[in-house]
Design a protein around this motif. Structure first.
Motif, PDB file in Angstrom:
ATOM      1  N   ALA A 127       0.817  -1.214   0.000  1.00  0.00           N
ATOM      2  CA  ALA A 127       0.000   0.000   0.000  1.00  0.00           C
ATOM      3  C   ALA A 127       0.850   1.263   0.000  1.00  0.00           C
ATOM      4  CB  ALA A 127      -0.934  -0.006   1.209  1.00  0.00           C
ATOM      5  N   GLU A 128       2.126   1.140   0.365  1.00  0.00           N
ATOM      6  CA  GLU A 128       3.026   2.294   0.414  1.00  0.00           C
ATOM      7  C   GLU A 128       3.714   2.548  -0.931  1.00  0.00           C
ATOM      8  OE1 GLU A 128       5.788   1.681   3.546  1.00  0.00           O
ATOM      9  OE2 GLU A 128       4.262   1.353   5.072  1.00  0.00           O
ATOM     10  N   PHE A 129       3.341   1.780  -1.942  1.00  0.00           N
ATOM     11  CA  PHE A 129       4.048   1.870  -3.223  1.00  0.00           C
ATOM     12  C   PHE A 129       4.027   3.285  -3.797  1.00  0.00           C
ATOM     13  CE2 PHE A 129       3.855   1.321  -7.958  1.00  0.00           C
ATOM     14  CZ  PHE A 129       5.182   0.948  -8.129  1.00  0.00           C
ATOM     15  N   GLY A 130       2.870   3.931  -3.800  1.00  0.00           N
ATOM     16  CA  GLY A 130       2.775   5.272  -4.366  1.00  0.00           C
ATOM     17  C   GLY A 130       3.678   6.270  -3.673  1.00  0.00           C
ATOM     18  N   ALA A 131       3.716   6.235  -2.339  1.00  0.00           N
ATOM     19  CA  ALA A 131       4.560   7.159  -1.584  1.00  0.00           C
ATOM     20  C   ALA A 131       6.038   6.873  -1.837  1.00  0.00           C
ATOM     21  CB  ALA A 131       4.249   7.053  -0.096  1.00  0.00           C
ATOM     22  N   LYS A 132       6.390   5.594  -1.879  1.00  0.00           N
ATOM     23  CA  LYS A 132       7.791   5.237  -2.137  1.00  0.00           C
ATOM     24  C   LYS A 132       8.205   5.629  -3.557  1.00  0.00           C
ATOM     25  CE  LYS A 132       9.182   1.723   1.119  1.00  0.00           C
ATOM     26  NZ  LYS A 132      10.003   0.506   1.266  1.00  0.00           N
ATOM     27  N   LEU A 133       7.276   5.502  -4.496  1.00  0.00           N
ATOM     28  CA  LEU A 133       7.570   5.887  -5.875  1.00  0.00           C
ATOM     29  C   LEU A 133       7.816   7.391  -5.972  1.00  0.00           C
ATOM     30  CD1 LEU A 133       7.765   5.088  -8.844  1.00  0.00           C
ATOM     31  CD2 LEU A 133       5.272   5.311  -8.995  1.00  0.00           C
ATOM     32  N   THR A 134       6.994   8.184  -5.299  1.00  0.00           N
ATOM     33  CA  THR A 134       7.198   9.637  -5.269  1.00  0.00           C
ATOM     34  C   THR A 134       8.567   9.978  -4.706  1.00  0.00           C
ATOM     35  OG1 THR A 134       4.825  10.065  -5.026  1.00  0.00           O
ATOM     36  CG2 THR A 134       6.334  11.814  -4.329  1.00  0.00           C
ATOM     37  N   GLU A 135       8.930   9.329  -3.612  1.00  0.00           N
ATOM     38  CA  GLU A 135      10.244   9.576  -3.007  1.00  0.00           C
ATOM     39  C   GLU A 135      11.366   9.192  -3.951  1.00  0.00           C
ATOM     40  OE1 GLU A 135      13.001   8.043   0.745  1.00  0.00           O
ATOM     41  OE2 GLU A 135      10.830   7.675   0.782  1.00  0.00           O
ATOM     42  N   LEU A 136      11.265   8.028  -4.577  1.00  0.00           N
ATOM     43  CA  LEU A 136      12.307   7.553  -5.490  1.00  0.00           C
ATOM     44  C   LEU A 136      12.523   8.532  -6.640  1.00  0.00           C
ATOM     45  CD1 LEU A 136      14.211   5.449  -6.769  1.00  0.00           C
ATOM     46  CD2 LEU A 136      12.178   4.289  -7.658  1.00  0.00           C
ATOM     47  N   LEU A 137      11.447   8.946  -7.288  1.00  0.00           N
ATOM     48  CA  LEU A 137      11.576   9.860  -8.421  1.00  0.00           C
ATOM     49  C   LEU A 137      12.165  11.198  -7.976  1.00  0.00           C
ATOM     50  CD1 LEU A 137       8.170   9.141 -10.217  1.00  0.00           C
ATOM     51  CD2 LEU A 137      10.433   8.234 -10.790  1.00  0.00           C
ATOM     52  N   GLY A 138      11.874  11.590  -6.744  1.00  0.00           N
ATOM     53  CA  GLY A 138      12.397  12.851  -6.230  1.00  0.00           C
ATOM     54  C   GLY A 138      13.906  12.874  -6.108  1.00  0.00           C
ATOM     55  N   TYR A 139      14.529  11.728  -5.939  1.00  0.00           N
ATOM     56  CA  TYR A 139      15.994  11.696  -5.871  1.00  0.00           C
ATOM     57  C   TYR A 139      16.625  11.991  -7.233  1.00  0.00           C
ATOM     58  CZ  TYR A 139      15.541   9.787  -1.189  1.00  0.00           C
ATOM     59  OH  TYR A 139      15.243   9.618   0.143  1.00  0.00           O
ATOM     60  N   PHE A 140      15.894  11.736  -8.301  1.00  0.00           N
ATOM     61  CA  PHE A 140      16.402  12.058  -9.632  1.00  0.00           C
ATOM     62  C   PHE A 140      16.145  13.531  -9.984  1.00  0.00           C
ATOM     63  CE2 PHE A 140      15.812   7.474  -9.788  1.00  0.00           C
ATOM     64  CZ  PHE A 140      16.986   7.050 -10.402  1.00  0.00           C
ATOM     65  N   THR A 141      15.009  14.053  -9.551  1.00  0.00           N
ATOM     66  CA  THR A 141      14.653  15.436  -9.909  1.00  0.00           C
ATOM     67  C   THR A 141      15.175  16.465  -8.917  1.00  0.00           C
ATOM     68  OG1 THR A 141      12.534  15.214  -8.743  1.00  0.00           O
ATOM     69  CG2 THR A 141      12.565  14.657 -11.090  1.00  0.00           C
ATOM     70  N   ALA A 197      -7.346   7.400 -18.933  1.00  0.00           N
ATOM     71  CA  ALA A 197      -8.262   8.462 -18.508  1.00  0.00           C
ATOM     72  C   ALA A 197      -7.666   9.306 -17.382  1.00  0.00           C
ATOM     73  CB  ALA A 197      -9.590   7.860 -18.062  1.00  0.00           C
ATOM     74  N   GLY A 198      -6.897   8.667 -16.493  1.00  0.00           N
ATOM     75  CA  GLY A 198      -6.367   9.383 -15.339  1.00  0.00           C
ATOM     76  C   GLY A 198      -4.949   9.870 -15.487  1.00  0.00           C
ATOM     77  N   PHE A 199      -4.357   9.683 -16.661  1.00  0.00           N
ATOM     78  CA  PHE A 199      -2.940  10.021 -16.845  1.00  0.00           C
ATOM     79  C   PHE A 199      -2.687  11.524 -16.697  1.00  0.00           C
ATOM     80  CE2 PHE A 199       0.828  11.131 -19.289  1.00  0.00           C
ATOM     81  CZ  PHE A 199       1.739  10.172 -18.869  1.00  0.00           C
ATOM     82  N   ARG A 200      -1.659  11.845 -15.920  1.00  0.00           N
ATOM     83  CA  ARG A 200      -1.228  13.233 -15.740  1.00  0.00           C
ATOM     84  C   ARG A 200       0.166  13.395 -16.333  1.00  0.00           C
ATOM     85  NH1 ARG A 200      -2.639  13.939  -9.280  1.00  0.00           N
ATOM     86  NH2 ARG A 200      -4.892  13.450  -9.413  1.00  0.00           N
ATOM     87  N   PRO A 201       0.313  14.219 -17.361  1.00  0.00           N
ATOM     88  CA  PRO A 201       1.643  14.405 -17.964  1.00  0.00           C
ATOM     89  C   PRO A 201       2.674  14.812 -16.918  1.00  0.00           C
ATOM     90  CG  PRO A 201      -0.051  15.426 -19.309  1.00  0.00           C
ATOM     91  CD  PRO A 201      -0.729  15.010 -18.033  1.00  0.00           C
ATOM     92  N   SER A 202       3.887  14.344 -17.098  1.00  0.00           N
ATOM     93  CA  SER A 202       4.959  14.601 -16.137  1.00  0.00           C
ATOM     94  C   SER A 202       6.267  14.839 -16.861  1.00  0.00           C
ATOM     95  CB  SER A 202       5.104  13.393 -15.201  1.00  0.00           C
ATOM     96  OG  SER A 202       5.649  12.289 -15.916  1.00  0.00           O
ATOM     97  N   VAL A 203       7.317  15.088 -16.118  1.00  0.00           N
ATOM     98  CA  VAL A 203       8.642  15.240 -16.723  1.00  0.00           C
ATOM     99  C   VAL A 203       9.117  13.916 -17.289  1.00  0.00           C
ATOM    100  CG1 VAL A 203       9.287  17.132 -15.196  1.00  0.00           C
ATOM    101  CG2 VAL A 203       9.832  14.781 -14.532  1.00  0.00           C
ATOM    102  N   TRP A 204       8.462  12.820 -16.902  1.00  0.00           N
ATOM    103  CA  TRP A 204       8.885  11.489 -17.355  1.00  0.00           C
ATOM    104  C   TRP A 204       8.175  11.063 -18.628  1.00  0.00           C
ATOM    105  CZ3 TRP A 204      12.975  10.251 -14.597  1.00  0.00           C
ATOM    106  CH2 TRP A 204      13.093  10.759 -13.299  1.00  0.00           C
ATOM    107  N   ALA A 205       6.944  11.503 -18.816  1.00  0.00           N
ATOM    108  CA  ALA A 205       6.176  11.108 -20.000  1.00  0.00           C
ATOM    109  C   ALA A 205       5.099  12.150 -20.261  1.00  0.00           C
ATOM    110  CB  ALA A 205       5.540   9.739 -19.807  1.00  0.00           C
ATOM    111  N   ALA A 206       4.991  12.588 -21.512  1.00  0.00           N
ATOM    112  CA  ALA A 206       4.011  13.610 -21.872  1.00  0.00           C
ATOM    113  C   ALA A 206       2.633  13.019 -22.129  1.00  0.00           C
ATOM    114  CB  ALA A 206       4.482  14.364 -23.111  1.00  0.00           C
ATOM    115  N   GLU A 207       2.574  11.718 -22.421  1.00  0.00           N
ATOM    116  CA  GLU A 207       1.305  11.075 -22.739  1.00  0.00           C
ATOM    117  C   GLU A 207       1.349   9.621 -22.287  1.00  0.00           C
ATOM    118  OE1 GLU A 207       2.402  10.014 -27.395  1.00  0.00           O
ATOM    119  OE2 GLU A 207       1.189  11.794 -26.927  1.00  0.00           O
TER     120      GLU A 207
END
Length: 322
Positions: A127-141, A197-207
């Motif tokens: 259940a913590e996957f989303g929070a851990k993913l946010t943290e992981l990507l933050g180390y790159f950005t 339907a729920g996709f939000r463009p990001s620095v990782w993928a525009a679509e």
């Protein structure tokens, strides 16, 4: 359409885990020559029939042995790891093999309770996957209070491996989605539609970007292709009925083995939902799958006892899309 490979370093009966790992590296070189786009390795712990326990380590060996094919993980199971350590590992990979590294990430935990306990986690950690993913990507950005070197400032290509809820996480983070029909095709199509339907463009993928994972076996006849699926299907049936995932046995040995009603039912269930047949039959089935899903890529995962037959299957498949 792009074709890629997921190899799980399956151990074959009578062989060692070390041989399975060396087979994976050799197989990566072979499929690179066949023109496949990516080669990914997986993460499993405490499984007698699978040698791939350290995917970033194995990915490094694969990348060092190849020259062009993209290399990555399918995937690192993020609930098992600290995001900073994962970022550092992929930062090392990207630094050594720039422009070739994929960071496939999953939300599964250990196969059985004893393994989860040894890893220091339980099923609730998924259940913590989303929070851990946010943290992981933050180390790159650079969006974390701690700088994760050498990951900081790099752009390793991230993917989310998902069934169901994981697709929502991929959409919310604006990441490419890798999905298979493990829960049935209807559930897979619903998850893909929700992702788009729920996709939000990001620095990782525009679509939205969808990669469909499928087990595919190709041979001169449909029966030969079906027999390629038998060793893995028996291993799955053995795991479901006896709690242990064993090395792959030759199909003739499996088919000669007496099975209980429960084992037979699990075996037949494990044989369903895969694509197999002659090149023409598989080509039609794959084209139809891509049309239904709108996938940009197919991640092929096939395990069988005979390595030569396995390579032939991948060669025949690659020839369809040259």
């Amino acid at each position: 359409m792009k074709l890629s490979v997921l190899d799980r370093s399956r151990v074959r009966a009578g062989h060692t885990h070390a041989e399975a790992l060396r087979d994976t590296v050799a197989f990566a070189r072979q499929v690179e020559q066949l023109g496949y786009h990516r080669f990914w390795v997986a993460e499993h712990h405490g499984v007698p029939g699978v040698a791939g326990a350290a995917p970033t380590v194995l990915a490094a060996a694969v990348a060092a042995a190849t020259t062009r094919i993209r290399v990555g993980t399918g995937g690192v199971m993020l609930p098992n790891h600290q995001p900073l350590v994962v970022a550092e590992q992929f930062g090392v990979l990207e630094s050594l093999f720039p422009g070739r590294v994929d960071m496939g990430l999953g939300r599964s935990v250990g196969f059985i309770k004893a393994v989860r306990r040894a890893l220091g986690h339980d099923e609730s950690d998924a259940a913590e996957f989303g929070a851990k993913l946010t943290e992981l990507l933050g180390y790159f950005t650079g969006d974390r209070p701690v700088r994760g070197y050498p990951a900081h400032g790099l752009r390793v290509a991230p993917f989310v491996l998902a069934t169901g809820a994981g697709a929502e996480v991929a959409a919310a983070h604006g990441l490419p989605l890798v999905i298979g029909g493990f829960r049935g095709e209807e559930a897979m199509l619903e998850a893909i539609a929700g992702y788009r339907a729920g996709f939000r463009p990001s620095v990782w993928a525009a679509e939205p970007h969808v990669v469909v994972s499928a087990t595919v076996a190709v041979a001169g006849t449909a029966d030969e292709a079906w027999r390629l699926l038998v060793p893995e299907a028996w291993a799955m049936a053995h795991a479901r009925t006896r709690g242990e995932f064993p090395p792959l046995r030759a199909p003739e040995d499996v088919l000669a083995t007496p099975m209980t009603d429960r084992e037979r039912a699990a075996f037949e269930q494990a044989l369903r939902g895969h694509l197999f047949g002659t090149p023409h039959e598989v080509g039609e089935a794959l084209d139809a799958l891509v049309a239904r899903t709108g996938a940009a890529e197919v991640l092929v995962t096939t395990s069988t006892h005979d390595r030569d037959a396995l390579l032939t299957s991948y060669r025949l498949l690659a020839d369809l899309y040259r």
